[in-house]
Scaffold this motif. Structure first.
Motif, PDB file in Angstrom:
ATOM      1  N   VAL A 101      -4.866 -35.317  -0.271  1.00  0.00           N
ATOM      2  CA  VAL A 101      -3.663 -34.810   0.427  1.00  0.00           C
ATOM      3  C   VAL A 101      -2.654 -34.707  -0.766  1.00  0.00           C
ATOM      4  CG1 VAL A 101      -2.024 -35.466   2.077  1.00  0.00           C
ATOM      5  CG2 VAL A 101      -4.036 -36.151   2.517  1.00  0.00           C
ATOM      6  N   PHE A 102      -2.059 -33.524  -0.623  1.00  0.00           N
ATOM      7  CA  PHE A 102      -1.222 -33.381  -1.890  1.00  0.00           C
ATOM      8  C   PHE A 102       0.206 -32.857  -1.006  1.00  0.00           C
ATOM      9  CE2 PHE A 102      -4.293 -33.330  -4.779  1.00  0.00           C
ATOM     10  CZ  PHE A 102      -5.397 -32.719  -4.641  1.00  0.00           C
ATOM     11  N   GLY A 103       1.231 -33.920  -0.932  1.00  0.00           N
ATOM     12  CA  GLY A 103       2.318 -33.760  -0.010  1.00  0.00           C
ATOM     13  C   GLY A 103       1.956 -33.156   1.471  1.00  0.00           C
ATOM     14  N   ASN A 104       2.240 -31.981   1.832  1.00  0.00           N
ATOM     15  CA  ASN A 104       1.928 -31.482   3.352  1.00  0.00           C
ATOM     16  C   ASN A 104       0.576 -30.601   2.695  1.00  0.00           C
ATOM     17  OD1 ASN A 104       2.951 -29.482   1.730  1.00  0.00           O
ATOM     18  ND2 ASN A 104       4.306 -28.806   3.471  1.00  0.00           N
ATOM     19  N   LYS A 105      -0.267 -30.402   1.776  1.00  0.00           N
ATOM     20  CA  LYS A 105      -1.260 -29.809   2.024  1.00  0.00           C
ATOM     21  C   LYS A 105      -2.788 -30.655   1.714  1.00  0.00           C
ATOM     22  CE  LYS A 105       0.949 -25.852  -0.255  1.00  0.00           C
ATOM     23  NZ  LYS A 105       0.642 -24.779   0.926  1.00  0.00           N
ATOM     24  N   TYR A 106      -3.751 -30.135   2.164  1.00  0.00           N
ATOM     25  CA  TYR A 106      -5.034 -30.744   2.087  1.00  0.00           C
ATOM     26  C   TYR A 106      -5.969 -29.991   1.006  1.00  0.00           C
ATOM     27  CZ  TYR A 106      -3.917 -33.277   6.238  1.00  0.00           C
ATOM     28  OH  TYR A 106      -3.485 -33.995   7.413  1.00  0.00           O
ATOM     29  N   GLY A 107      -6.613 -30.810   0.393  1.00  0.00           N
ATOM     30  CA  GLY A 107      -7.905 -30.414  -0.548  1.00  0.00           C
ATOM     31  C   GLY A 107      -8.825 -31.195  -0.241  1.00  0.00           C
ATOM     32  N   ALA A 108      -9.860 -30.974  -1.229  1.00  0.00           N
ATOM     33  CA  ALA A 108     -11.263 -31.991  -1.085  1.00  0.00           C
ATOM     34  C   ALA A 108     -11.885 -31.653  -2.581  1.00  0.00           C
ATOM     35  CB  ALA A 108     -12.171 -31.394  -0.056  1.00  0.00           C
ATOM     36  N   ARG A 109     -12.708 -32.611  -2.574  1.00  0.00           N
ATOM     37  CA  ARG A 109     -13.496 -32.705  -3.773  1.00  0.00           C
ATOM     38  C   ARG A 109     -14.605 -31.996  -3.774  1.00  0.00           C
ATOM     39  NH1 ARG A 109     -15.091 -38.251  -7.216  1.00  0.00           N
ATOM     40  NH2 ARG A 109     -16.044 -37.229  -9.075  1.00  0.00           N
ATOM     41  N   TYR A 110     -15.577 -32.127  -2.584  1.00  0.00           N
ATOM     42  CA  TYR A 110     -16.593 -31.298  -2.681  1.00  0.00           C
ATOM     43  C   TYR A 110     -16.689 -30.387  -1.771  1.00  0.00           C
ATOM     44  CZ  TYR A 110     -18.138 -35.782  -5.258  1.00  0.00           C
ATOM     45  OH  TYR A 110     -18.191 -36.672  -5.734  1.00  0.00           O
ATOM     46  N   TRP A 111     -17.554 -29.156  -1.825  1.00  0.00           N
ATOM     47  CA  TRP A 111     -17.366 -28.098  -0.768  1.00  0.00           C
ATOM     48  C   TRP A 111     -18.877 -27.654  -0.481  1.00  0.00           C
ATOM     49  CZ3 TRP A 111     -12.822 -26.555   1.055  1.00  0.00           C
ATOM     50  CH2 TRP A 111     -11.803 -27.140   0.229  1.00  0.00           C
ATOM     51  N   GLY A 112     -18.957 -27.172   0.640  1.00  0.00           N
ATOM     52  CA  GLY A 112     -20.439 -26.653   1.100  1.00  0.00           C
ATOM     53  C   GLY A 112     -20.263 -25.086   0.748  1.00  0.00           C
ATOM     54  N   GLN A 113     -21.121 -24.322   1.148  1.00  0.00           N
ATOM     55  CA  GLN A 113     -21.222 -22.764   0.532  1.00  0.00           C
ATOM     56  C   GLN A 113     -20.481 -21.922   1.636  1.00  0.00           C
ATOM     57  OE1 GLN A 113     -23.793 -24.396   2.142  1.00  0.00           O
ATOM     58  NE2 GLN A 113     -24.305 -22.641   3.940  1.00  0.00           N
ATOM     59  N   GLY A 114     -20.232 -22.400   2.738  1.00  0.00           N
ATOM     60  CA  GLY A 114     -19.471 -21.669   3.738  1.00  0.00           C
ATOM     61  C   GLY A 114     -20.241 -20.989   4.730  1.00  0.00           C
ATOM     62  N   THR A 115     -19.868 -20.763   6.067  1.00  0.00           N
ATOM     63  CA  THR A 115     -20.582 -20.243   6.972  1.00  0.00           C
ATOM     64  C   THR A 115     -19.585 -19.032   7.425  1.00  0.00           C
ATOM     65  OG1 THR A 115     -22.012 -20.340   8.898  1.00  0.00           O
ATOM     66  CG2 THR A 115     -20.325 -21.837   8.727  1.00  0.00           C
ATOM     67  N   GLN A 116     -20.021 -18.067   7.953  1.00  0.00           N
ATOM     68  CA  GLN A 116     -19.235 -16.824   8.599  1.00  0.00           C
ATOM     69  C   GLN A 116     -19.014 -17.117  10.074  1.00  0.00           C
ATOM     70  OE1 GLN A 116     -17.771 -14.028   6.828  1.00  0.00           O
ATOM     71  NE2 GLN A 116     -16.501 -14.025   8.746  1.00  0.00           N
ATOM     72  N   VAL A 117     -17.824 -17.258  10.645  1.00  0.00           N
ATOM     73  CA  VAL A 117     -17.729 -16.896  11.810  1.00  0.00           C
ATOM     74  C   VAL A 117     -16.703 -15.609  12.098  1.00  0.00           C
ATOM     75  CG1 VAL A 117     -16.196 -17.945  13.761  1.00  0.00           C
ATOM     76  CG2 VAL A 117     -17.452 -19.467  12.171  1.00  0.00           C
ATOM     77  N   THR A 118     -17.424 -14.601  12.921  1.00  0.00           N
ATOM     78  CA  THR A 118     -16.618 -13.651  13.648  1.00  0.00           C
ATOM     79  C   THR A 118     -16.267 -13.575  14.738  1.00  0.00           C
ATOM     80  OG1 THR A 118     -17.861 -12.589  11.470  1.00  0.00           O
ATOM     81  CG2 THR A 118     -16.750 -10.957  13.357  1.00  0.00           C
ATOM     82  N   VAL A 119     -15.301 -13.239  15.312  1.00  0.00           N
ATOM     83  CA  VAL A 119     -14.680 -13.347  16.574  1.00  0.00           C
ATOM     84  C   VAL A 119     -14.110 -11.970  16.703  1.00  0.00           C
ATOM     85  CG1 VAL A 119     -13.255 -14.252  18.541  1.00  0.00           C
ATOM     86  CG2 VAL A 119     -13.804 -15.545  16.487  1.00  0.00           C
ATOM     87  N   SER A 120     -14.794 -11.217  17.715  1.00  0.00           N
ATOM     88  CA  SER A 120     -14.641  -9.968  18.101  1.00  0.00           C
ATOM     89  C   SER A 120     -13.723  -9.706  19.240  1.00  0.00           C
ATOM     90  CB  SER A 120     -16.044  -9.026  18.394  1.00  0.00           C
ATOM     91  OG  SER A 120     -16.541  -9.716  19.636  1.00  0.00           O
ATOM     92  N   SER A 121     -12.886  -8.587  19.217  1.00  0.00           N
ATOM     93  CA  SER A 121     -11.664  -8.608  20.401  1.00  0.00           C
ATOM     94  C   SER A 121     -12.517  -7.681  21.544  1.00  0.00           C
ATOM     95  CB  SER A 121     -10.714  -7.817  19.688  1.00  0.00           C
ATOM     96  OG  SER A 121     -10.805  -6.644  19.221  1.00  0.00           O
TER      97      SER A 121
END
Length: 121
Positions: A101-121
């Motif tokens: 936590v940096f003031g009002n912002k969040y960060g992290a030390r470790y990260w995953g590779q990510g997964t795509q989420v797509t929401v169609s209208s």
């Protein structure tokens, strides 16, 4: 070191739901603070939700009431249940561990590779 693997992304219509999961390894999971971030095309990565080792939870205003973060310390997993999805939720979602936590912002030390989420209208 902590290794993180996300699953559960995909394509869904607006108003639909998805559940993301993150499997963690490398450290005692129950002691780790965990979180989700997302990054939409052309935008900076933003905080979505966090859950501390004592299971306190925090959410970005944009997802409050629609997303629920949870953890299962026995399975070393963390989930993000997403309801009432909107097109603006479209992004790559990243699992994160050892939150900062940096003031009002969040960060992290470790990260995953990510997964795509797509929401169609």
């Amino acid at each position: 070191q902590v290794q993180l693997v996300e699953t559960g992304g995909g394509l869904v219509q607006a108003g639909g739901s998805l559940r993301l999961s993150c499997a963690a390894s490398g450290r005692t999971f129950s002691t780790l603070s965990m979180g989700w971030f997302r990054q939409a095309p052309g935008k900076e990565r933003e905080f979505v939700a966090a859950i501390w080792s004592g299971s306190s939870t925090y959410y970005a205003d944009s997802v409050k009431g629609r997303f629920t973060i949870s953890r299962d310390n026995a399975k070393n997993t963390m989930d993000l249940q997403m309801l009432s999805l909107k097109p603006e939720d479209t992004a790559v979602y990243y699992c994160a561990a050892d939150m900062r936590v940096f003031g009002n912002k969040y960060g992290a030390r470790y990260w995953g590779q990510g997964t795509q989420v797509t929401v169609s209208s």
